[in-house]
Design a protein around this motif. Sequence first.
Motif, PDB file in Angstrom:
ATOM      1  N   ILE A   1       0.839  -1.209   0.000  1.00 49.27           N
ATOM      2  CA  ILE A   1       0.000   0.000   0.000  1.00 49.27           C
ATOM      3  C   ILE A   1       0.872   1.257   0.000  1.00 49.27           C
ATOM      4  CG2 ILE A   1      -1.624   1.370   1.371  1.00 49.27           C
ATOM      5  CD1 ILE A   1      -2.717  -1.353   2.445  1.00 49.27           C
ATOM      6  N   LEU A   2       1.926   1.224   0.782  1.00 51.65           N
ATOM      7  CA  LEU A   2       2.773   2.414   0.928  1.00 51.65           C
ATOM      8  C   LEU A   2       3.591   2.721  -0.330  1.00 51.65           C
ATOM      9  CD1 LEU A   2       3.969   1.917   4.618  1.00 51.65           C
ATOM     10  CD2 LEU A   2       2.185   3.458   3.773  1.00 51.65           C
ATOM     11  N   LYS A   3       3.602   1.790  -1.294  1.00 52.49           N
ATOM     12  CA  LYS A   3       4.343   2.007  -2.547  1.00 52.49           C
ATOM     13  C   LYS A   3       3.494   2.663  -3.639  1.00 52.49           C
ATOM     14  CE  LYS A   3       7.187  -2.174  -2.000  1.00 52.49           C
ATOM     15  NZ  LYS A   3       7.374  -3.544  -2.552  1.00 52.49           N
ATOM     16  N   VAL A   4       2.182   2.760  -3.434  1.00 55.12           N
ATOM     17  CA  VAL A   4       1.332   3.232  -4.535  1.00 55.12           C
ATOM     18  C   VAL A   4       1.593   4.703  -4.844  1.00 55.12           C
ATOM     19  CG1 VAL A   4      -0.461   1.543  -3.989  1.00 55.12           C
ATOM     20  CG2 VAL A   4      -0.660   3.865  -3.105  1.00 55.12           C
ATOM     21  N   ASP A   5       1.370   5.051  -6.103  1.00 57.71           N
ATOM     22  CA  ASP A   5       1.527   6.427  -6.571  1.00 57.71           C
ATOM     23  C   ASP A   5       0.225   7.181  -6.271  1.00 57.71           C
ATOM     24  OD1 ASP A   5       1.738   8.808  -7.971  1.00 57.71           O
ATOM     25  OD2 ASP A   5       2.492   7.882  -9.819  1.00 57.71           O
ATOM     26  N   ILE A   6       0.265   8.095  -5.313  1.00 62.40           N
ATOM     27  CA  ILE A   6      -0.957   8.764  -4.864  1.00 62.40           C
ATOM     28  C   ILE A   6      -1.499   9.748  -5.899  1.00 62.40           C
ATOM     29  CG2 ILE A   6      -0.386   8.465  -2.426  1.00 62.40           C
ATOM     30  CD1 ILE A   6       0.323  11.446  -2.336  1.00 62.40           C
ATOM     31  N   THR A   7      -0.745  10.011  -6.971  1.00 63.05           N
ATOM     32  CA  THR A   7      -1.275  10.856  -8.044  1.00 63.05           C
ATOM     33  C   THR A   7      -2.055  10.041  -9.080  1.00 63.05           C
ATOM     34  OG1 THR A   7       0.676  10.692  -9.493  1.00 63.05           O
ATOM     35  CG2 THR A   7       0.697  12.414  -7.784  1.00 63.05           C
ATOM     36  N   ARG A   8      -2.026   8.709  -8.935  1.00 65.46           N
ATOM     37  CA  ARG A   8      -2.720   7.841  -9.902  1.00 65.46           C
ATOM     38  C   ARG A   8      -3.783   6.952  -9.264  1.00 65.46           C
ATOM     39  NH1 ARG A   8       1.159   4.245 -12.924  1.00 65.46           N
ATOM     40  NH2 ARG A   8      -0.466   4.178 -14.547  1.00 65.46           N
ATOM     41  N   VAL A   9      -3.723   6.802  -7.959  1.00 62.76           N
ATOM     42  CA  VAL A   9      -4.675   5.948  -7.243  1.00 62.76           C
ATOM     43  C   VAL A   9      -5.620   6.848  -6.441  1.00 62.76           C
ATOM     44  CG1 VAL A   9      -4.936   4.186  -5.451  1.00 62.76           C
ATOM     45  CG2 VAL A   9      -3.053   4.027  -7.102  1.00 62.76           C
TER      46      VAL A   9
ATOM     47  N   LEU B   1      -5.381  -2.298  11.185  1.00 62.66           N
ATOM     48  CA  LEU B   1      -6.202  -1.129  10.874  1.00 62.66           C
ATOM     49  C   LEU B   1      -5.585   0.151  11.416  1.00 62.66           C
ATOM     50  CD1 LEU B   1      -9.964  -2.079  11.375  1.00 62.66           C
ATOM     51  CD2 LEU B   1      -8.880  -1.225   9.298  1.00 62.66           C
ATOM     52  N   LYS B   2      -5.124   0.077  12.642  1.00 63.31           N
ATOM     53  CA  LYS B   2      -4.519   1.269  13.261  1.00 63.31           C
ATOM     54  C   LYS B   2      -3.280   1.707  12.488  1.00 63.31           C
ATOM     55  CE  LYS B   2      -3.594   3.133  17.843  1.00 63.31           C
ATOM     56  NZ  LYS B   2      -3.629   2.856  19.294  1.00 63.31           N
ATOM     57  N   LYS B   3      -2.465   0.755  12.061  1.00 64.51           N
ATOM     58  CA  LYS B   3      -1.261   1.085  11.283  1.00 64.51           C
ATOM     59  C   LYS B   3      -1.643   1.705   9.943  1.00 64.51           C
ATOM     60  CE  LYS B   3       1.933  -2.371  13.142  1.00 64.51           C
ATOM     61  NZ  LYS B   3       2.637  -3.664  12.877  1.00 64.51           N
ATOM     62  N   ILE B   4      -2.664   1.139   9.281  1.00 60.38           N
ATOM     63  CA  ILE B   4      -3.094   1.689   7.995  1.00 60.38           C
ATOM     64  C   ILE B   4      -3.617   3.106   8.170  1.00 60.38           C
ATOM     65  CG2 ILE B   4      -4.829   1.488   6.166  1.00 60.38           C
ATOM     66  CD1 ILE B   4      -4.567  -1.567   6.391  1.00 60.38           C
ATOM     67  N   PHE B   5      -4.499   3.311   9.137  1.00 60.52           N
ATOM     68  CA  PHE B   5      -5.066   4.639   9.375  1.00 60.52           C
ATOM     69  C   PHE B   5      -3.975   5.651   9.719  1.00 60.52           C
ATOM     70  CE2 PHE B   5      -9.874   4.435  10.189  1.00 60.52           C
ATOM     71  CZ  PHE B   5     -10.052   3.367   9.324  1.00 60.52           C
ATOM     72  N   SER B   6      -2.946   5.215  10.407  1.00 66.96           N
ATOM     73  CA  SER B   6      -1.893   6.129  10.867  1.00 66.96           C
ATOM     74  C   SER B   6      -0.882   6.458   9.786  1.00 66.96           C
ATOM     75  CB  SER B   6      -1.154   5.509  12.060  1.00 66.96           C
ATOM     76  OG  SER B   6      -2.022   5.275  13.134  1.00 66.96           O
ATOM     77  N   ASN B   7      -0.697   5.563   8.808  1.00 67.69           N
ATOM     78  CA  ASN B   7       0.420   5.711   7.872  1.00 67.69           C
ATOM     79  C   ASN B   7       0.038   6.025   6.432  1.00 67.69           C
ATOM     80  OD1 ASN B   7       2.972   4.948   9.461  1.00 67.69           O
ATOM     81  ND2 ASN B   7       1.559   3.299   9.998  1.00 67.69           N
ATOM     82  N   VAL B   8      -1.185   5.741   6.049  1.00 69.25           N
ATOM     83  CA  VAL B   8      -1.567   5.901   4.638  1.00 69.25           C
ATOM     84  C   VAL B   8      -2.001   7.340   4.368  1.00 69.25           C
ATOM     85  CG1 VAL B   8      -3.244   5.194   2.898  1.00 69.25           C
ATOM     86  CG2 VAL B   8      -2.175   3.479   4.368  1.00 69.25           C
ATOM     87  N   LYS B   9      -1.405   7.941   3.342  1.00 73.02           N
ATOM     88  CA  LYS B   9      -1.730   9.333   3.001  1.00 73.02           C
ATOM     89  C   LYS B   9      -2.986   9.434   2.147  1.00 73.02           C
ATOM     90  CE  LYS B   9       2.915  11.310   3.376  1.00 73.02           C
ATOM     91  NZ  LYS B   9       3.573  10.150   4.006  1.00 73.02           N
ATOM     92  N   LEU B  10      -3.334   8.369   1.459  1.00 73.41           N
ATOM     93  CA  LEU B  10      -4.548   8.358   0.649  1.00 73.41           C
ATOM     94  C   LEU B  10      -5.788   8.460   1.527  1.00 73.41           C
ATOM     95  CD1 LEU B  10      -3.792   5.352  -1.731  1.00 73.41           C
ATOM     96  CD2 LEU B  10      -4.070   7.719  -2.461  1.00 73.41           C
ATOM     97  N   ARG B  11      -6.881   8.951   0.930  1.00 76.01           N
ATOM     98  CA  ARG B  11      -8.155   8.796   1.610  1.00 76.01           C
ATOM     99  C   ARG B  11      -8.492   7.307   1.652  1.00 76.01           C
ATOM    100  NH1 ARG B  11     -11.803  12.416   3.357  1.00 76.01           N
ATOM    101  NH2 ARG B  11     -10.800  14.145   2.256  1.00 76.01           N
ATOM    102  N   ILE B  12      -9.072   6.865   2.760  1.00 79.40           N
ATOM    103  CA  ILE B  12      -9.382   5.454   2.963  1.00 79.40           C
ATOM    104  C   ILE B  12     -10.892   5.275   2.851  1.00 79.40           C
ATOM    105  CG2 ILE B  12      -9.200   3.486   4.531  1.00 79.40           C
ATOM    106  CD1 ILE B  12      -6.826   5.058   5.874  1.00 79.40           C
ATOM    107  N   ALA B  13     -11.318   4.542   1.825  1.00 79.34           N
ATOM    108  CA  ALA B  13     -12.739   4.289   1.589  1.00 79.34           C
ATOM    109  C   ALA B  13     -13.131   2.992   2.286  1.00 79.34           C
ATOM    110  CB  ALA B  13     -13.012   4.197   0.091  1.00 79.34           C
ATOM    111  N   LEU B  14     -14.248   3.024   3.005  1.00 76.75           N
ATOM    112  CA  LEU B  14     -14.589   1.924   3.909  1.00 76.75           C
ATOM    113  C   LEU B  14     -15.959   1.320   3.629  1.00 76.75           C
ATOM    114  CD1 LEU B  14     -13.527   3.640   7.259  1.00 76.75           C
ATOM    115  CD2 LEU B  14     -12.200   1.961   5.969  1.00 76.75           C
ATOM    116  N   HIS B  15     -15.996  -0.006   3.600  1.00 76.80           N
ATOM    117  CA  HIS B  15     -17.250  -0.752   3.696  1.00 76.80           C
ATOM    118  C   HIS B  15     -17.379  -1.156   5.157  1.00 76.80           C
ATOM    119  CE1 HIS B  15     -20.186  -3.944   2.144  1.00 76.80           C
ATOM    120  NE2 HIS B  15     -20.140  -4.114   3.451  1.00 76.80           N
ATOM    121  N   CYS B  16     -18.386  -0.608   5.840  1.00 76.83           N
ATOM    122  CA  CYS B  16     -18.505  -0.790   7.288  1.00 76.83           C
ATOM    123  C   CYS B  16     -19.702  -1.663   7.660  1.00 76.83           C
ATOM    124  CB  CYS B  16     -18.644   0.572   7.987  1.00 76.83           C
ATOM    125  SG  CYS B  16     -17.136   1.551   7.975  1.00 76.83           S
ATOM    126  N   GLU B  17     -19.427  -2.907   7.994  1.00 75.13           N
ATOM    127  CA  GLU B  17     -20.403  -3.795   8.621  1.00 75.13           C
ATOM    128  C   GLU B  17     -19.633  -4.702   9.574  1.00 75.13           C
ATOM    129  OE1 GLU B  17     -24.041  -5.027   6.004  1.00 75.13           O
ATOM    130  OE2 GLU B  17     -22.245  -5.217   4.767  1.00 75.13           O
TER     131      GLU B  17
END
Length: 446
Positions: free
Chosen positions: A135-143, A165-181
């Motif tokens: 996840i941390l390798k993705v190009d945020i100008t294209r994803v 989840l906590k690590k992803i929320f803390s480290n990912v610069k992209l907006r995080i889209a969630l399916h919540c159930e």
Amino acid sequence: MRKTLIKNAKIVTDGITRDGDLLIEGDVIKEIADSISAKDGNTVIIDAEGKYLLPGVIDDQVHFREPGLTHKGNIATESAAAVAGGITTYMEMPNTSPQTTTIEEWEKKMETAAQDSHANYAFMFGGTNDNLEEILKVDITRVPALKLFLGSSTGNMLVDDKEVLKKIFSNVKLRIALHCEDEATIKTNLQKAKDTYGDEIPMDQHPIIRSEDACYISSSGAVELAKETGGRVHVFHLSTGKETKLFNNKKPIKEKQITAEVCIHHLWFTAEEYATKGSLIKWNPAVKTSKDRDELWEALLDDRIDVIATDHAPHTMEEKSKSYLNCPSGGPLVQHALPAMMQFVAQEKISVEKVVEKMCHNPALLFDIADRGYIREGYKADLVIVDANNPWTVTKDNILAKCGWSPFEGVTFNSRITHTFVNGQLAYNNFKVSDVKSAQALTFAR
């Protein structure tokens, strides 16, 4: 250079509707004015007298089923249905086969879309319990965003490790889209239904199995974790009134850390219709009560909910004809989403300006999409002409999704999409999709 002049339109953008003309040159909007004259004989002129001219819809949540599930749909067929519905741009989800959880698989989708897509495209990257490094390798100008399933849905991509989840929320610069159930709640409810009905669970149990509590436990937990970590989250397809209270309208969308979406089916259908529609309105999360629908509408209109999308997710009629336990959730929606919202405009439930805000402007702002989502000079010419007084009825003969059915079959819409332009090219005209493809990959101004 290709030129098209649209005359006498009711141009809807930036919260207002104005009468005027619009000139397209190449793939951009060259000029907007009260009156524009064609400068040469090569300009195609379209008279839009009495019709709306809207920005192309940006759908932030679709499942086009390619690769691996192409008996249900593919990028070519579903993007054709999208442009027929005035959707000029889409963001596709990662729960295909194989899943889009590696950069290699993401690139393959981009290559397919470059050849086959009728509409502008972007592909969300999928998160799992063990791919943070990727996840941390993705190009945020294209994803556009990272997609996480906090409840299992179509395709097993459940992320249920709280530390991950906590690590992803803390480290990912992209907006995080969630399916919540909440998975545990769903499993408990499903077992109760099995104990009561055996293998013959009625479809009307779906909103009881995938209940208000299942949604709220998950979405409220995600919102709290976002506040704790600073993660930028976008909660997909709210289905309950209770969840709407988690969101606020105190900031403009660009400044919001936590945002929300509602889908067409949760604004249109209610649980009472399982009796007549059955599996055709079986989605995850479930269509719920009329009270829930009313509260979703209230939150949409007061800007606690930011975006309207489709969650287009086709299955074959053979698959949808199976029993509750074996019938997949989801249905086709891209072709009928904008006509459905225009039906609500005709009922004065929402203004056309608000529809454009939620379906065009806000997705562009939320995902930092460059030069799209508005009708402005210099922006890409993604445009839709809508005749608000041209009724048509949804039938199997005019459904373009590969699956060949729609939950809207038999519905007569007042509004007809007459023209859709993608990057200045006429992509759709009165029930015919052009063979010429002019789609572009989205770029994100980050």
